[in-house]
Scaffold this active site. Structure first.
Site, PDB file in Angstrom:
ATOM      1  N   LYS A 135      -6.031   0.286   3.768  1.00 56.49           N
ATOM      2  CA  LYS A 135      -5.475   1.631   3.676  1.00 56.49           C
ATOM      3  C   LYS A 135      -6.402   2.652   4.321  1.00 56.49           C
ATOM      4  O   LYS A 135      -5.942   3.591   4.983  1.00 56.49           O
ATOM      5  CB  LYS A 135      -5.170   1.982   2.229  1.00 56.49           C
ATOM      6  CG  LYS A 135      -3.997   1.158   1.669  1.00 56.49           C
ATOM      7  CD  LYS A 135      -3.637   1.547   0.273  1.00 56.49           C
ATOM      8  CE  LYS A 135      -2.368   0.827  -0.173  1.00 56.49           C
ATOM      9  NZ  LYS A 135      -2.494  -0.642  -0.168  1.00 56.49           N
ATOM     10  N   LYS A 170      -0.501   6.183  -3.749  1.00 63.30           N
ATOM     11  CA  LYS A 170      -0.693   4.737  -3.901  1.00 63.30           C
ATOM     12  C   LYS A 170      -2.161   4.414  -4.143  1.00 63.30           C
ATOM     13  O   LYS A 170      -3.055   5.120  -3.664  1.00 63.30           O
ATOM     14  CB  LYS A 170      -0.175   3.985  -2.679  1.00 63.30           C
ATOM     15  CG  LYS A 170      -0.661   4.477  -1.326  1.00 63.30           C
ATOM     16  CD  LYS A 170       0.114   3.774  -0.211  1.00 63.30           C
ATOM     17  CE  LYS A 170      -0.161   4.387   1.151  1.00 63.30           C
ATOM     18  NZ  LYS A 170       0.610   3.732   2.232  1.00 63.30           N
ATOM     19  N   ARG A 220       6.420  -3.420  10.571  1.00 66.12           N
ATOM     20  CA  ARG A 220       5.212  -4.207  10.801  1.00 66.12           C
ATOM     21  C   ARG A 220       5.126  -4.539  12.292  1.00 66.12           C
ATOM     22  O   ARG A 220       5.979  -5.228  12.844  1.00 66.12           O
ATOM     23  CB  ARG A 220       5.245  -5.483   9.961  1.00 66.12           C
ATOM     24  CG  ARG A 220       4.206  -6.549  10.337  1.00 66.12           C
ATOM     25  CD  ARG A 220       2.765  -6.091  10.167  1.00 66.12           C
ATOM     26  NE  ARG A 220       2.461  -5.549   8.874  1.00 66.12           N
ATOM     27  CZ  ARG A 220       2.106  -6.298   7.822  1.00 66.12           C
ATOM     28  NH1 ARG A 220       2.046  -7.615   7.933  1.00 66.12           N
ATOM     29  NH2 ARG A 220       1.823  -5.716   6.671  1.00 66.12           N
ATOM     30  N   ARG A 235      10.904  -3.339   7.558  1.00 67.34           N
ATOM     31  CA  ARG A 235      11.182  -3.634   6.147  1.00 67.34           C
ATOM     32  C   ARG A 235      11.941  -2.437   5.587  1.00 67.34           C
ATOM     33  O   ARG A 235      11.361  -1.391   5.348  1.00 67.34           O
ATOM     34  CB  ARG A 235       9.880  -3.887   5.375  1.00 67.34           C
ATOM     35  CG  ARG A 235       9.177  -5.216   5.659  1.00 67.34           C
ATOM     36  CD  ARG A 235       8.345  -5.223   6.928  1.00 67.34           C
ATOM     37  NE  ARG A 235       7.381  -4.143   6.971  1.00 67.34           N
ATOM     38  CZ  ARG A 235       6.127  -4.219   6.476  1.00 67.34           C
ATOM     39  NH1 ARG A 235       5.708  -5.331   5.930  1.00 67.34           N
ATOM     40  NH2 ARG A 235       5.278  -3.204   6.588  1.00 67.34           N
ATOM     41  N   ARG A 243      10.324   1.944  -1.395  1.00 67.07           N
ATOM     42  CA  ARG A 243       9.415   0.966  -0.795  1.00 67.07           C
ATOM     43  C   ARG A 243      10.200  -0.025   0.064  1.00 67.07           C
ATOM     44  O   ARG A 243      11.210  -0.574  -0.372  1.00 67.07           O
ATOM     45  CB  ARG A 243       8.661   0.201  -1.886  1.00 67.07           C
ATOM     46  CG  ARG A 243       7.845   1.091  -2.797  1.00 67.07           C
ATOM     47  CD  ARG A 243       7.304   0.316  -3.975  1.00 67.07           C
ATOM     48  NE  ARG A 243       8.373  -0.226  -4.817  1.00 67.07           N
ATOM     49  CZ  ARG A 243       8.173  -1.084  -5.817  1.00 67.07           C
ATOM     50  NH1 ARG A 243       6.949  -1.502  -6.096  1.00 67.07           N
ATOM     51  NH2 ARG A 243       9.187  -1.514  -6.526  1.00 67.07           N
ATOM     52  N   ASP A 283       1.262  -1.101  10.022  1.00 67.26           N
ATOM     53  CA  ASP A 283       2.457  -0.630   9.332  1.00 67.26           C
ATOM     54  C   ASP A 283       2.753   0.781   9.815  1.00 67.26           C
ATOM     55  O   ASP A 283       1.912   1.686   9.688  1.00 67.26           O
ATOM     56  CB  ASP A 283       2.259  -0.649   7.820  1.00 67.26           C
ATOM     57  CG  ASP A 283       2.275  -2.054   7.252  1.00 67.26           C
ATOM     58  OD1 ASP A 283       2.643  -2.989   7.987  1.00 67.26           O
ATOM     59  OD2 ASP A 283       1.921  -2.218   6.067  1.00 67.26           O
ATOM     60  N   GLU A 291      -0.716   2.014   7.244  1.00 66.39           N
ATOM     61  CA  GLU A 291      -1.738   1.041   6.856  1.00 66.39           C
ATOM     62  C   GLU A 291      -2.107   0.201   8.075  1.00 66.39           C
ATOM     63  O   GLU A 291      -1.313   0.059   9.014  1.00 66.39           O
ATOM     64  CB  GLU A 291      -1.258   0.113   5.725  1.00 66.39           C
ATOM     65  CG  GLU A 291      -1.062   0.788   4.388  1.00 66.39           C
ATOM     66  CD  GLU A 291      -0.756  -0.203   3.264  1.00 66.39           C
ATOM     67  OE1 GLU A 291      -1.020  -1.412   3.434  1.00 66.39           O
ATOM     68  OE2 GLU A 291      -0.252   0.245   2.231  1.00 66.39           O
ATOM     69  N   ASN A 293      -3.356  -3.622   8.418  1.00 62.27           N
ATOM     70  CA  ASN A 293      -3.575  -4.862   7.663  1.00 62.27           C
ATOM     71  C   ASN A 293      -4.385  -5.855   8.494  1.00 62.27           C
ATOM     72  O   ASN A 293      -4.003  -6.192   9.612  1.00 62.27           O
ATOM     73  CB  ASN A 293      -2.231  -5.479   7.288  1.00 62.27           C
ATOM     74  CG  ASN A 293      -1.443  -4.583   6.349  1.00 62.27           C
ATOM     75  OD1 ASN A 293      -1.605  -4.651   5.140  1.00 62.27           O
ATOM     76  ND2 ASN A 293      -0.605  -3.721   6.905  1.00 62.27           N
TER      77      ASN A 293
END
Length: 321
Positions: A135, A170, A220, A235, A243, A283, A291, A293
């Site tokens: 993050k 978050k 993603r 997503r 979410r 993301d 984000e 990852n």
């Protein structure tokens, strides 16, 4: 090549979805030797080398080798051998342990870094895993991110909400959409949410302006050796959820990259690749990074099954290079 995957327990692999399985399958098809161990199998002793105790050599089944992305395969491997394996004796070590990035994951990166000193080649690079918390890594690329605040201060969060009016909160150590809250202009339950997440000022919280483009998906974008896979996996939230995470019930839809997404990938990918991050999962919502990852990016199989683009082949090509 001899490849050692440091991963979650093999019985937990979901062959229809698991990206580590997709990597193994593609590598095995090319004749590479596949070994696996878990983080707790790694050990070092003075005078010796970092070793995976009881490492398992895998012989993928004929059904696994013949399978396509998105297909469930059982059984998918046989145990061909078990032995202690020094990490420096294999051609590549792939760190594929799923989050969370807890203390044991942190310690494992130090063991893997010692293995590097002994001659091992580890992907993603252990020091880079530590230096790019998923993050917080976006701070370096703030021009490509939404307005963001990282703080323990309840007052600072309230001020950010007053400014932005519609926010997402978050925890820094969350995964799969856990602990994500949206607070709109009315501020309903903001105090309670702050108390839940920052635990009386003891834990830092990330707060971002809500991006309405989430309705089009939390995308993603996979970067392999700095280059983007030409398709993202959007997503898309379902059933009133905010979410989009697949673990939270989001629907995964593969889409060609937009021009904005390509520009972000071009700006970020080579920088991260130069630091030893062979595989990165950006993301993006509305072309904005939410984000970065690096621990165990996934979505290989969903993209391949829907588009025909072989993500695992692109990855193994990069690994071989």
């Amino acid at each position: 090549m001899i490849l050692l995957f440091v991963a979650d327990p093999l019985p937990t692999f979901k062959t229809a979805k698991d990206s580590s399985f997709a990597m193994m399958r593609e590598a095995a098809r090319r004749g590479h030797e596949i070994w696996a161990c878990e983080v707790q199998d790694l050990a070092w002793r003075s005078g010796g080398r970092v070793t995976a105790h009881g490492a398992k050599r895998l012989a993928l089944s004929a059904a696994a080798l013949a399978s396509q992305a998105g297909e469930k395969v059982e059984p998918w491997y046989e145990l061909a051998a078990t032995q202690d394996l020094a990490l420096a004796d294999v051609d590549a070590v792939l760190m594929r342990k799923d989050p969370p990035f807890d203390s044991e994951f942190f310690y494992a990166t130090h063991l893997l870094q010692q293995a590097e000193r002994e001659g091992a080649r580890v992907f993603n690079r252990p020091s880079a895993l530590r230096e790019h918390p998923e993050k917080l890594a976006l701070m370096e690329f703030a021009e490509h991110a939404p307005p963001t605040l990282v703080t323990r201060s309840a007052a600072a969060i309230r001020a950010f909400h007053a400014e932005q009016r519609d926010i997402i909160l978050k925890p820094l150590d969350g995964m799969g959409g856990m602990g994500i809250f949206r607070v709109t202009a009315d501020g309903l339950n903001l105090g309670s949410i702050i108390e839940t997440l920052n635990k009386g000022g003891a834990q830092s919280v990330m707060v971002q302006r809500f991006l309405p483009e989430i309705a089009e998906g939390d995308k993603r974008v996979l970067l392999i050796a700095g280059a983007p896979v030409p398709y993202s996996l959007a997503r898309i939230p379902q059933g009133g959820e905010v979410r989009g995470n697949l673990a939270a019930g989001g629907k995964g839809v593969a889409m060609p990259l937009t021009e904005t997404e390509r520009e972000v990938a071009k700006a970020v990918g080579p920088v991260l690749a130069a630091r030893g991050l062979l595989l990165v999962g950006l993301d993006l919502i509305g072309g904005r990074i939410t984000e970065i990852n690096v621990t165990s990016p996934t979505c290989f199989q969903e993209i391949t099954a829907q588009t025909g683009f072989d993500v695992a082949a692109m990855f193994v090509d990069a690994l071989e290079r």
